[in-house]
Design an enzyme around this catalytic site. Structure first.
Site, mmCIF file in Angstrom:
data_model
loop_
_atom_site.group_PDB
_atom_site.id
_atom_site.type_symbol
_atom_site.label_atom_id
_atom_site.label_comp_id
_atom_site.label_asym_id
_atom_site.label_seq_id
_atom_site.Cartn_x
_atom_site.Cartn_y
_atom_site.Cartn_z
ATOM 1 N N ASP A 6 0.875 -1.168 0.000
ATOM 2 C CA ASP A 6 0.000 0.000 0.000
ATOM 3 C C ASP A 6 0.914 1.221 0.000
ATOM 4 O O ASP A 6 1.525 1.539 1.012
ATOM 5 C CB ASP A 6 -0.890 -0.034 1.248
ATOM 6 C CG ASP A 6 -1.637 1.273 1.471
ATOM 7 O OD1 ASP A 6 -1.656 2.102 0.542
ATOM 8 O OD2 ASP A 6 -2.198 1.450 2.564
ATOM 9 N N LYS A 68 3.260 11.589 -3.358
ATOM 10 C CA LYS A 68 2.305 10.821 -4.166
ATOM 11 C C LYS A 68 1.315 11.757 -4.877
ATOM 12 O O LYS A 68 0.791 11.436 -5.921
ATOM 13 C CB LYS A 68 1.551 9.866 -3.250
ATOM 14 C CG LYS A 68 0.600 8.938 -3.958
ATOM 15 C CD LYS A 68 -0.089 8.068 -2.946
ATOM 16 C CE LYS A 68 -1.157 7.201 -3.561
ATOM 17 N NZ LYS A 68 -1.899 6.499 -2.518
ATOM 18 N N GLU A 145 -7.107 1.022 -4.584
ATOM 19 C CA GLU A 145 -7.120 0.944 -3.121
ATOM 20 C C GLU A 145 -8.467 0.486 -2.553
ATOM 21 O O GLU A 145 -8.500 -0.436 -1.732
ATOM 22 C CB GLU A 145 -6.694 2.286 -2.521
ATOM 23 C CG GLU A 145 -5.194 2.455 -2.592
ATOM 24 C CD GLU A 145 -4.722 3.882 -2.412
ATOM 25 O OE1 GLU A 145 -5.520 4.725 -1.981
ATOM 26 O OE2 GLU A 145 -3.550 4.143 -2.701
ATOM 27 N N ASP A 168 -13.036 5.441 1.016
ATOM 28 C CA ASP A 168 -11.601 5.433 1.280
ATOM 29 C C ASP A 168 -11.054 6.858 1.221
ATOM 30 O O ASP A 168 -10.813 7.399 0.142
ATOM 31 C CB ASP A 168 -10.923 4.530 0.225
ATOM 32 C CG ASP A 168 -9.406 4.516 0.348
ATOM 33 O OD1 ASP A 168 -8.886 5.152 1.276
ATOM 34 O OD2 ASP A 168 -8.750 3.883 -0.484
#
Lengths: 569, 328
Positions: A6, A68, A145, A168
């Site tokens: 992850d 990211k 994800e 999420d």
């Protein structure tokens, strides 16, 4: 061994599939989560993880976090003298996770399943895959994800399940997926999201709120140090936000130029300030419900994933939206990595997963730009024409035919776009393909455009002109470098040449970095105490007795915990 | 290659969703999706087709009672309106009923505009709107009501577009037709507002078309006719705002003018001119100079050829005459 990783905005985790269940792998500090942070130590070596994160507010000019958010863009982070691209920084984090997994399992890691936000576009996915390759990992698959979280949740009891919704909200991205389970098939029905919405934005809101509240009382940093000042505020915001999860009233504290500043923040004021962000959570939820054609009352469960869903204000917003309380069966920080490990197990054909299959959907529409003749003969340009519509089950392959619009047109330019807008200018441009066509009157030349979308969410385009028999494949790479294997090899060598801080010293580095941050964050008596702690630890390290070092380090950690509250990930 | 979906799934045709899913799941577990995406794509197509066939077959055999039941389920709003006891009904139900009553009442459009807008806003700002199902149902209801109730629902449009972000959704390629209709109506309203604001010939034409008592007048006819055509081509929803009698009267006048001898003669003249032009083209008269030049060129070429032959012939003729002289 194939691992599931992850790769998060704030924290990353690695897990593998063992004895019929996914297991999280601890890093060398014994933590299950590794901060996605990279920093350059004073001796020029590269620190990854906790130590780097602790240096964020003390050495912002040589530390990078939240990179990211810039995946798939050409933006570079300058750390000291060397500039790193977001994929190189991600590669460093991935390499650290790989080393952790190898040390834990005692066998080499051959491949990895890496998670990406469902709403990552093609450029961001390709960049993530390159990051994995740069880290020396064979990227077996990219998995969304929320899909990973659903997979981890779905194999808990393996029974059939009515559609459930995965919500999420991570450090930097927000995804919603609607998932259903039948006969061992875990099927994603629809995904939507916002790849610029997460915990970091809530920090930003909190900083702005405090800035407005303090007004003139806020210290004004010198021009050259504004970056440093912003980092100090951000770190304070993170701490305050976490405290606000438990209590209604918290104080926003930071030290600047040897002076301590505080501002009280209450949960209600924070909720009001964050209302626009909470409002932004609604749109992707609505979109996924519309796309799947499912009503809220037929959802069996709301699954919360991602660290930012711990915030009570987010939980309240979710409760308001769905008219019920969300479920708390999964660990918000671990679910995604565990799901990735399940996918890795599927990849390895683990016998425990024989009866499980997963299908995902394409979260964006993919298409090309087209032109159209208006009724008055004028040419209307830039109309988006979707070929693979969003929520199509992947892998998928679709062909559309297009015709020339002008007489004796010599070539056709096809711009590939990803997005939902009618006007291509509002969509993400993925690349350009040109094909030569035989010259004929308008509308008599046909080109067949085939889009193939694979399970990792990567796109391939093939064009065929039946009239001339010409076939052409899409060979455009975006991001930095030309994407060729040689180029990748060269960049991998360049990264490998960097000196990584020794793994067995990582715990010391992390504690020292934390102590340094505390030193800057305190004044007066507490500062003196921290100074003393640092000196003791340095002495112990110089003594080179591992048992003594460990003992002193844990003492220092306990002392720091008492001084500033528990360390968090 | 084209197999029936049932063959691909390995079951007989059925309307049982569970059986289809089970067959799909079995077939899916037999293939390696990553290694062989093509067979997955074929399987998935078969699965979707089978479900579609099953759903359609089920639809055809459904009885009326069940259908009305599903309709009730699809329309949660009306269903819950009917079921809720009258005393403790929430505000939004009152607002919906009041809106329906207003829209289908006898009161004039202008009179209800304010109240319609106010009630719509209250509906949108209601505390229940935080719930997604409620918000979706209200959004759908408002969009449908706006389109059905044109032009009496003008007051609802602006608040609804703002609250639900329809302007953004209309920019997307998959915008549902009902929202497109609302947005077109909104644009038409803006067009009318601009026309009324400009106070020009179009505004006069619009007023004339709205006024049922106005007598059509030949002097205004051209501009009224042009305006009406523009409305019909580009702003079709506005026609509902015009007075039907006025439109009929103006159209009758236009027809009268169309049938009158000056117009007839003018049309004949135009037709004659058009036919002349086409003949002109057929005979290449529009390219007369090009044709003449071409002829001239051909003549010149012929002349050149003849001249060359002439020059070549001269010595031959000379030689012939000489040989005759010699013989004699």
């Amino acid at each position: 061994m194939i691992v599931g990783i992850d790769l998060g905005t704030t924290n990353s985790a690695v897990a593998c599939f063992r004895d019929g269940a996914p297991v999280l792998i601890p890093n060398n500090l014994g933590d299950l989560l590794t901060p996605s942070a990279v920093s350059i130590a004073t001796d020029g070596t590269i620190l990854v993880g906790m130590a780097a994160r602790e240096r964020q507010s003390t050495h912002p000019e040589v530390t990078a976090t939240a990179f990211k958010r810039f995946m798939g863009t050409a933006r570079k982070h300058k750390l000291g003298r060397r500039a790193f691209s977001p994929e190189e920084l991600s590669a460093l984090v991935l390499a650290a996770l790989k080393a952790d997994a190898e040390a834990w399992a005692g066998e080499p890691v051959t491949g990895a399943v890496i998670t990406v936000p469902a709403y990552f576009n093609d450029l961001q996915r390709k960049a993530t895959r390159r990051a994995g390759e740069l880290a020396g990992l064979k990227v077996e698959r990219l998995i969304n994800e929320p899909t990973a979280a659903a997979l981890g949740y779905g194999i808990l009891d393996r029974g059939d399940r009515e559609p459930f919704l995965v919500f999420d909200l991570g450090g930097g991205t927000f995804d919603v997926s609607i998932v259903e389970m039948f006969e061992g098939v875990i099927e994603v029905r629809a995904s939507a999201g916002d790849n610029r919405l997460g915990g970091e934005d809530f920090n930003q809101i909190l900083v702005e709120h405090v800035r407005a509240q303090m007004g003139a009382a806020l210290p004004v940093p010198a021009k050259a140090r504004t970056g440093h000042f912003d980092e100090v505020l951000r770190a304070a915001a993170e701490r305050t936000r976490r405290r606000l999860s438990d209590v209604d009233q918290a104080s926003f504290e930071f030290v600047w130029d040897g002076a301590s500043h505080t501002a009280p923040v209450d949960a209600e004021a924070f909720e009001t300030a964050a209302a626009p962000l909470l409002e932004q959570l609604r749109e992707p939820v609505l979109r996924s419900m519309r796309d799947s054609g499912i009503r809220v009352d037929s959802l069996s469960e709301i699954v919360l994933v991602g660290g930012a869903t711990r915030m009570p204000i987010v939980r309240r917003a979710v409760t308001r939206m769905f008219g019920r309380f969300p479920g708390t069966h999964v660990h918000p920080d671990h679910a995604v990595a565990l799901g990735a490990a399940v996918q890795a197990g599927l990849k390895q054909r683990d016998s425990a997963l024989d009866e499980i299959r997963l299908t995902d959907v394409c979260p964006f529409s993919l298409g090309v730009d087209t032109a159209r003749r208006g009724p008055d003969g004028s040419l209307e340009l830039g109309i988006f024409s979707p070929i693979i519509e969003r929520s199509t089950v992947i892998p998928a392959s679709r062909v559309h035919s297009f015709h020339t619009v002008s007489n004796n047109q010599k070539r056709i330019e096809l711009n590939v776009y990803q997005g939902e807008s009618r006007d291509v200018a509002d969509n993400v441009h993925l690349g350009l393909i040109e094909v030569a066509v035989p010259s004929r009157p308008a509308g008599q030349v046909q080109v067949d455009v085939r889009f193939s979308y694979d399970t990792s969410g990567l796109l391939e385009v093939e064009i065929e002109v039946p009239l001339s028999g010409l076939k052409q494949q899409w060979l455009i790479s975006n991001g930095d470098g030309d994407g060729s294997p040689e180029d990748l090899e060269r960049r991998r060598a360049a990264l490998a040449a960097l000196k990584i801080h020794p793994r067995d010293d990582a715990a010391n580095a992390a504690t020292l970095a934390r102590a340094a941050r505390c030193y800057e964050g305190f004044i007066g008596e507490r500062r003196a105490l921290v100074e003393e702690l640092i000196a003791t630890l340095h002495q112990a390290i110089a003594g080179q007795d591992p048992r003594r070092i460990e003992m002193v380090r844990s003492e220092v950690e306990v002392a720091l915990d008492q001084l500033e509250g528990e360390r968090f990930l | 290659m084209t197999l029936e979906p049932w063959d691909r799934l390995g079951i007989a045709a059925t309307t049982d969703e569970t059986a289809i899913r089970r067959a799909y799941s079995r077939a899916l577990k037999a293939i390696d999706v990553d290694a062989d995406p093509a067979s997955f794509i074929a399987l998935r197509e078969a699965f979707d087709a089978a479900r579609w066939l099953a759903a359609n077959a089920a639809q055809n055999t459904i009885d009326v009672e069940a259908e009305s039941e599903t309709m009730m389920r699809e329309r949660p709003l009306e269903a819950s309106v009917a079921k809720a006891p009258p005393r403790d009904r929430p505000q939004w139900q009152h607002d919906i009923e009041a809106l329906q009553a207003l829209i289908w009442s006898e009161a004039s459009r202008e009179a209800i505009f304010e109240e319609v807008g106010m009630r719509t806003r209250r509906l949108i700002d209601g505390p229940e709107m935080a719930e997604i199902d409620h918000a979706t149902a209200i959004e759908q209801w408002i969009a449908e009501t706006i389109v059905i109730g044109i032009p009496r629902t003008n007051g609802m449009i602006a608040p609804a577009i703002e609250a639900f972000g329809w302007a953004d959704r209309a920019q997307r390629w998959d915008c549902p037709p009902i929202l497109d209709a609302v947005m077109r109506r909104h644009r038409d309203n803006q067009f009318i507002a601009a026309v009324l604001d400009a106070r020009g010939a179009e505004q006069r034409a619009f007023d004339l078309l709205r006024d049922p008592g106005a007598r059509p007048d030949r002097r205004q006819l051209t501009s009224v006719e042009a305006f009406l055509r523009r409305l019909r081509d580009y702003h079709p929803t506005i026609e509902a705002e015009l007075s039907e009698e006025a439109v009929t009267a103006w159209e009758a006048l236009a027809w009268q003018r169309y049938r009158a001898w000056p117009a007839r003669t003018a049309r004949r003249l135009r037709a004659f001119r058009a036919s002349m032009i086409s003949w002109y083209r057929i005979l290449y008269l529009d390219r007369i100079w090009a044709v003449l030049w071409m002829l001239l060129l051909i003549l010149f070429c012929l002349g050149a050829v003849v001249a060359t032959y002439g020059v070549a012939l001269l010595p031959i003729i000379g030689a012939l005459t000489q040989s005759r002289d010699r013989r004699s």
